[in-house]
Design a protein around this motif. Structure first.
Motif, mmCIF file in Angstrom:
data_model
loop_
_atom_site.group_PDB
_atom_site.id
_atom_site.type_symbol
_atom_site.label_atom_id
_atom_site.label_comp_id
_atom_site.label_asym_id
_atom_site.label_seq_id
_atom_site.Cartn_x
_atom_site.Cartn_y
_atom_site.Cartn_z
ATOM 1 N N HIS A 158 -58.752 -22.660 -29.542
ATOM 2 C CA HIS A 158 -57.819 -24.140 -29.454
ATOM 3 C C HIS A 158 -57.978 -23.858 -28.066
ATOM 4 C CE1 HIS A 158 -54.474 -25.769 -29.615
ATOM 5 N NE2 HIS A 158 -54.124 -24.849 -27.748
ATOM 6 N N GLY A 161 -61.449 -25.803 -26.701
ATOM 7 C CA GLY A 161 -60.890 -27.182 -27.235
ATOM 8 C C GLY A 161 -59.835 -28.055 -26.170
ATOM 9 N N ARG A 162 -58.824 -27.277 -25.277
ATOM 10 C CA ARG A 162 -58.472 -27.632 -24.472
ATOM 11 C C ARG A 162 -59.418 -27.831 -22.816
ATOM 12 N NH1 ARG A 162 -52.493 -26.282 -23.447
ATOM 13 N NH2 ARG A 162 -52.596 -27.963 -22.354
ATOM 14 N N HIS A 165 -61.596 -31.179 -23.483
ATOM 15 C CA HIS A 165 -61.503 -32.217 -23.717
ATOM 16 C C HIS A 165 -60.872 -32.552 -21.796
ATOM 17 C CE1 HIS A 165 -58.499 -35.153 -25.592
ATOM 18 N NE2 HIS A 165 -58.603 -36.089 -24.345
ATOM 19 N N ARG A 181 -67.538 -31.842 -29.252
ATOM 20 C CA ARG A 181 -67.245 -30.950 -29.312
ATOM 21 C C ARG A 181 -66.047 -30.262 -29.152
ATOM 22 N NH1 ARG A 181 -70.935 -28.675 -23.821
ATOM 23 N NH2 ARG A 181 -70.347 -26.694 -24.459
ATOM 24 N N SER A 182 -64.824 -30.684 -28.079
ATOM 25 C CA SER A 182 -63.788 -30.690 -28.357
ATOM 26 C C SER A 182 -63.142 -30.401 -30.212
ATOM 27 C CB SER A 182 -63.112 -31.346 -28.240
ATOM 28 O OG SER A 182 -61.561 -31.348 -27.298
ATOM 29 N N ALA A 185 -64.444 -28.204 -32.251
ATOM 30 C CA ALA A 185 -63.555 -26.431 -32.203
ATOM 31 C C ALA A 185 -62.368 -26.559 -32.781
ATOM 32 C CB ALA A 185 -63.366 -26.992 -30.459
ATOM 33 N N PHE A 186 -61.072 -27.652 -32.331
ATOM 34 C CA PHE A 186 -59.812 -27.674 -33.202
ATOM 35 C C PHE A 186 -59.774 -27.719 -34.261
ATOM 36 C CE2 PHE A 186 -58.786 -29.662 -28.958
ATOM 37 C CZ PHE A 186 -57.934 -28.417 -28.567
ATOM 38 N N SER A 205 -52.643 -26.604 -32.752
ATOM 39 C CA SER A 205 -54.299 -27.125 -32.531
ATOM 40 C C SER A 205 -54.433 -28.599 -33.268
ATOM 41 C CB SER A 205 -55.209 -26.429 -33.328
ATOM 42 O OG SER A 205 -55.183 -24.930 -32.684
ATOM 43 N N GLN A 208 -53.440 -30.756 -30.594
ATOM 44 C CA GLN A 208 -55.000 -31.287 -29.508
ATOM 45 C C GLN A 208 -55.920 -32.248 -30.190
ATOM 46 O OE1 GLN A 208 -55.489 -30.725 -26.054
ATOM 47 N NE2 GLN A 208 -53.387 -30.120 -26.064
ATOM 48 N N LEU A 209 -55.701 -31.468 -31.461
ATOM 49 C CA LEU A 209 -57.499 -32.760 -32.084
ATOM 50 C C LEU A 209 -57.159 -33.779 -32.386
ATOM 51 C CD1 LEU A 209 -59.685 -32.513 -34.292
ATOM 52 C CD2 LEU A 209 -57.997 -32.041 -36.138
ATOM 53 N N ALA A 212 -57.961 -35.418 -29.050
ATOM 54 C CA ALA A 212 -59.594 -35.744 -29.216
ATOM 55 C C ALA A 212 -59.820 -36.716 -29.701
ATOM 56 C CB ALA A 212 -60.226 -34.014 -29.582
#
Length: 264
Positions: A158, A161-162, A165, A181-182, A185-186, A205, A208-209, A212
């Motif tokens: 998580h 991923g941040r 980003h 890639r971000s 990861a999410f 998550s 955040q996904l 992205a």
């Protein structure tokens, strides 16, 4: 902490406490710093941090491992947002802690230090190089936080991923690659957190996904992630976060989109 804190009294108290038992004193010191960060004044927080920084070399520990763990914990403090945040100090402390954890082959603490150093860089770094270093450290942590340690792996994915980003925002020429890639990861963090019943973590998550995917121009995928995040936030009673996620899902045809919920 009712009333105005007495800076001189706090300094005297903690000088004595750290001289007697640094590990125990740090727990109390950190709680006071959390209260100061929430209520102020910032000058007292900085004075306590400066005093401990000046005294760090003279503190006594039973073992070098105890010292390394203390330095790691102090590095986390300096690497976190607040009135005494200082990335250069955090870097020095993490470096010393990692020297010890690498030498004595303590994989768990080494992974924890890499993760937390990476988080400090992701939060406080101001340039692409800092974010690139952050991503590298998260990837080192993941080498130990493998599928036998999935809950910890989900946390690192998580945060990775941040960081990716944020790096994409600082280096537009590589934004597409970094956002891919971000998102990846999410996706993995969502899967792990869902399998372990970590509903709030999965919702964070998913949100955040969605960000992205939105940045990649994939509005259908972004909307689906935001809607699922909203449903999970709502199930947890986090109505404000649910409302933000749902608004984000509906905002793709609008000019602007709302801010992220706190903690996402």
């Amino acid at each position: 902490m009712p009333g105005e804190p007495d800076q001189d009294a706090l300094l005297r108290h903690f000088r004595e406490a750290f001289g007697a038992d640094p590990g125990r004193a740090y727990s109390e010191w950190y709680r006071v710093q959390e209260e100061l960060r929430a209520t102020g004044p910032a000058g007292v927080a900085r004075a306590l941090a400066e005093d401990l920084w000046s005294a760090r070399q003279a503190l006594s520990f039973e073992t070098e491992t105890d010292r390394a763990r203390f330095l790691h914990n102090l590095a986390v403090f300096f690497g976190s947002s607040g009135p005494a945040a200082d990335l250069s100090r955090a870097r020095e402390l993490f470096g010393r802690a990692l020297d010890h954890f690498s030498a004595d082959d303590d994989g768990g603490w080494r992974a924890r230090a890499n993760h937390n150093f990476a988080t400090a860089l992701a939060n406080l770094g101001e340039d692409p190089d800092s974010l690139e270093e952050s991503v590298s450290l998260f990837e080192r942590a993941l080498a130990w936080r493998n599928y036998e340690r999935e809950i910890a792996r989900g946390v690192t994915l998580h945060n990775l991923g941040r960081a990716l980003h944020r790096w994409a925002g600082l280096e537009p020429a590589r934004a597409g690659e970094l956002l891919e890639r971000s998102a990846a990861a999410f996706v993995e963090a969502v899967e792990i957190r869902g399998r372990h019943g970590l509903i709030e973590g999965r919702a964070l998550s998913l949100f955040q996904l969605g960000l992205a995917q939105e940045a990649l121009g994939r509005k259908i995928e972004a909307r689906a992630a935001f809607e699922e995040a909203a449903a999970q936030f709502d199930a947890l009673g986090k109505t404000d976060s649910a409302g933000v996620a749902l608004a984000r899902a509906k905002a793709h045809s609008a000019t602007g989109v709302p801010d992220s919920p706190a903690g996402c």
